[in-house]
Design a protein around this motif. Sequence first.
Motif, PDB file in Angstrom:
ATOM      1  N   GLU A  56      39.013  46.079  49.162  1.00  0.00           N
ATOM      2  CA  GLU A  56      39.495  47.387  48.734  1.00  0.00           C
ATOM      3  C   GLU A  56      38.657  47.797  47.524  1.00  0.00           C
ATOM      4  OE1 GLU A  56      43.733  47.385  48.142  1.00  0.00           O
ATOM      5  OE2 GLU A  56      43.653  48.872  46.519  1.00  0.00           O
ATOM      6  N   GLN A 113      46.412  44.148  43.732  1.00  0.00           N
ATOM      7  CA  GLN A 113      47.734  43.631  43.362  1.00  0.00           C
ATOM      8  C   GLN A 113      48.587  44.724  42.715  1.00  0.00           C
ATOM      9  OE1 GLN A 113      44.716  42.455  42.485  1.00  0.00           O
ATOM     10  NE2 GLN A 113      44.872  40.380  41.605  1.00  0.00           N
ATOM     11  N   HIS A 159      46.026  41.455  32.416  1.00  0.00           N
ATOM     12  CA  HIS A 159      44.717  41.359  33.092  1.00  0.00           C
ATOM     13  C   HIS A 159      44.172  42.705  33.546  1.00  0.00           C
ATOM     14  CE1 HIS A 159      45.787  37.155  33.127  1.00  0.00           C
ATOM     15  NE2 HIS A 159      46.891  37.445  33.790  1.00  0.00           N
ATOM     16  N   TRP A 179      37.981  44.675  45.289  1.00  0.00           N
ATOM     17  CA  TRP A 179      38.904  43.537  45.324  1.00  0.00           C
ATOM     18  C   TRP A 179      38.934  42.920  46.707  1.00  0.00           C
ATOM     19  CZ3 TRP A 179      39.801  48.295  43.169  1.00  0.00           C
ATOM     20  CH2 TRP A 179      39.901  48.319  41.767  1.00  0.00           C
ATOM     21  N   ALA A 210      42.524  46.397  33.593  1.00  0.00           N
ATOM     22  CA  ALA A 210      41.651  47.325  32.881  1.00  0.00           C
ATOM     23  C   ALA A 210      42.073  48.738  33.280  1.00  0.00           C
ATOM     24  CB  ALA A 210      40.188  47.093  33.236  1.00  0.00           C
ATOM     25  N   LEU A 268      50.193  54.200  29.440  1.00  0.00           N
ATOM     26  CA  LEU A 268      50.468  52.813  29.819  1.00  0.00           C
ATOM     27  C   LEU A 268      51.894  52.417  29.465  1.00  0.00           C
ATOM     28  CD1 LEU A 268      47.083  51.096  28.851  1.00  0.00           C
ATOM     29  CD2 LEU A 268      47.828  51.979  31.075  1.00  0.00           C
ATOM     30  N   ARG A 288      48.579  47.928  43.268  1.00  0.00           N
ATOM     31  CA  ARG A 288      49.070  48.814  44.332  1.00  0.00           C
ATOM     32  C   ARG A 288      50.240  48.161  45.057  1.00  0.00           C
ATOM     33  NH1 ARG A 288      48.012  48.260  49.313  1.00  0.00           N
ATOM     34  NH2 ARG A 288      46.075  47.109  49.026  1.00  0.00           N
ATOM     35  N   THR A 302      37.538  38.724  37.857  1.00  0.00           N
ATOM     36  CA  THR A 302      37.069  38.842  36.478  1.00  0.00           C
ATOM     37  C   THR A 302      37.598  40.147  35.891  1.00  0.00           C
ATOM     38  OG1 THR A 302      35.031  37.791  37.203  1.00  0.00           O
ATOM     39  CG2 THR A 302      34.996  38.855  35.040  1.00  0.00           C
ATOM     40  N   TYR A 350      46.795  53.028  41.639  1.00  0.00           N
ATOM     41  CA  TYR A 350      47.020  51.583  41.601  1.00  0.00           C
ATOM     42  C   TYR A 350      46.126  50.924  42.641  1.00  0.00           C
ATOM     43  CZ  TYR A 350      51.401  53.260  39.516  1.00  0.00           C
ATOM     44  OH  TYR A 350      52.343  53.887  38.745  1.00  0.00           O
ATOM     45  N   PHE A 351      45.492  49.809  42.275  1.00  0.00           N
ATOM     46  CA  PHE A 351      44.618  49.116  43.226  1.00  0.00           C
ATOM     47  C   PHE A 351      45.031  47.660  43.407  1.00  0.00           C
ATOM     48  CE2 PHE A 351      42.090  52.727  41.962  1.00  0.00           C
ATOM     49  CZ  PHE A 351      41.640  53.180  43.190  1.00  0.00           C
ATOM     50  N   LEU A 381      43.236  48.779  37.069  1.00  0.00           N
ATOM     51  CA  LEU A 381      42.249  47.954  37.774  1.00  0.00           C
ATOM     52  C   LEU A 381      42.478  46.470  37.491  1.00  0.00           C
ATOM     53  CD1 LEU A 381      39.145  50.114  36.757  1.00  0.00           C
ATOM     54  CD2 LEU A 381      40.558  50.367  38.815  1.00  0.00           C
ATOM     55  N   PRO A 382      42.983  45.724  38.479  1.00  0.00           N
ATOM     56  CA  PRO A 382      43.103  44.267  38.285  1.00  0.00           C
ATOM     57  C   PRO A 382      41.712  43.643  38.193  1.00  0.00           C
ATOM     58  CG  PRO A 382      44.406  45.042  40.180  1.00  0.00           C
ATOM     59  CD  PRO A 382      43.519  46.169  39.766  1.00  0.00           C
ATOM     60  N   PRO A 383      41.655  42.353  37.811  1.00  0.00           N
ATOM     61  CA  PRO A 383      40.359  41.657  37.770  1.00  0.00           C
ATOM     62  C   PRO A 383      39.631  41.835  39.102  1.00  0.00           C
ATOM     63  CG  PRO A 383      42.055  40.288  36.803  1.00  0.00           C
ATOM     64  CD  PRO A 383      42.753  41.495  37.364  1.00  0.00           C
ATOM     65  N   TRP A 396      45.199  37.950  46.650  1.00  0.00           N
ATOM     66  CA  TRP A 396      44.016  38.573  46.065  1.00  0.00           C
ATOM     67  C   TRP A 396      43.241  37.490  45.332  1.00  0.00           C
ATOM     68  CZ3 TRP A 396      42.787  43.356  47.497  1.00  0.00           C
ATOM     69  CH2 TRP A 396      43.796  44.124  48.063  1.00  0.00           C
ATOM     70  N   TRP A 446      50.013  42.707  33.752  1.00  0.00           N
ATOM     71  CA  TRP A 446      49.661  43.558  32.626  1.00  0.00           C
ATOM     72  C   TRP A 446      48.521  43.036  31.747  1.00  0.00           C
ATOM     73  CZ3 TRP A 446      51.223  48.184  33.613  1.00  0.00           C
ATOM     74  CH2 TRP A 446      51.025  49.182  32.657  1.00  0.00           C
TER      75      TRP A 446
END
Lengths: 141, 141, 81, 81
Positions: free
Chosen positions: A48, C10, C50, A120, C52, C34, C12, A136, C7-8, C75-77, A132, C48
């Motif tokens: 994704e 995880q 992690h 991702w 960006a 936020l 999302r 990083t 949301y992306f 944006l998760p890692p 997932w 939270w």
Amino acid sequence: MAELVRASIDVARLIGDASRPECGAVSVFIGNSRDHNEGRKVVRLEYEAYEPMALAALGKLERETRSRFEIASCRIVHRLGEVPLAEASVAVVVAAAHRQPAFDACQWAMNELKRTVPIWKKEFFAEGGAEWVKGTSLAPR
Amino acid sequence: MAELVRASIDVARLIGDASRPECGAVSVFIGNSRDHNEGRKVVRLEYEAYEPMALAALGKLERETRSRFEIASCRIVHRLGEVPLAEASVAVVVAAAHRQPAFDACQWAMNELKRTVPIWKKEFFAEGGAEWVKGTSLAPR
Amino acid sequence: MQIKVLYFAQARERAGRPSAPLELPEGSRVADALTAIRRSTPALDPLWPHLAVAVDGALAPADQALREGAELALLPPVSGG
Amino acid sequence: MQIKVLYFAQARERAGRPSAPLELPEGSRVADALTAIRRSTPALDPLWPHLAVAVDGALAPADQALREGAELALLPPVSGG
């Protein structure tokens, strides 16, 4: 020009585009979707992206790679959605007059891609369940 | 299995063969025939080999690369005879579970190839004349 | 003003939606958005530390001002490649 | 005994042929073959310091014994890739 695609990545075409008479060296990295990770059997992979930001980041990465290394071209293509096992999820193709900068640039671009582009990967396991991939953090807030 | 060929190297087939589900990383190097060298314009390139010895050396190099790095496969194909400009004279294809050994192995194999395999390149110049490329002595006598 | 929250991955899945509008007072900054998201969507709590944040496609610091119609992405890692 | 000498690249061009038979006394070694070749083919002189020698497809030291029918190859510096 960077691309996000939802079908097979045509690596042969990318190599053909890169193979110009002034370039004696083409270095290619292909990331394939793999059937295992950290001891667990993976049956399916999905990618994704935050598409406009990812595409801009890949384009910027191509340009930055060209400016850091003595190379003629750098092309990056990433696949999104489901990627069947053993098919390419990403391809980086670098052409240069000489081989050392081609190798160095290809490797650098791939390492940067993994830590700077909002894409991702989700792995679906044979034993059931999905996760997932631990990634990083893009940047401290 | 190493190959010496007298027609186009089918890089797409080599990548396809290397793309197995347990291999997440494929690193490819393609040496293309280049239209210049040390400031002179090159119009034609020819390769010559001591064929049985070169084929054995390439096969040994494939095996040694597999034993030195954490990789699943290494394939090397070199073209002989005339190689038109911008076409591949050599391809090294390495597949591995992880990308770092794939990069390292591909680069090492290519460097070794250039100094250990009895193959010779002759450049024909636009200004007329031709020269065997200055190479690396195989071994002290 | 109203912004759009994306949301992306995880984030999302935990939010249960790919995007949602968010009403904020005029003059709000990223940090205010936020705080509002965190309050309304506690399922995001484990992620939270992690996450960006990007605004209109560029990574954004907490004190960046928001404008009407901005697109704020969580944006998760990342794990491309 | 008779061996076969193979010339490659510059060596082939300077010798004016890709291969030639060479008669040697019984018990000859690589060094003896090289002395005979050097004497009969002075055009190879400029290459001489740079040549490697293979016997039957393997690099061979000067003191290696030769056998009837051996294939001795003169290999200039290599430049594959």
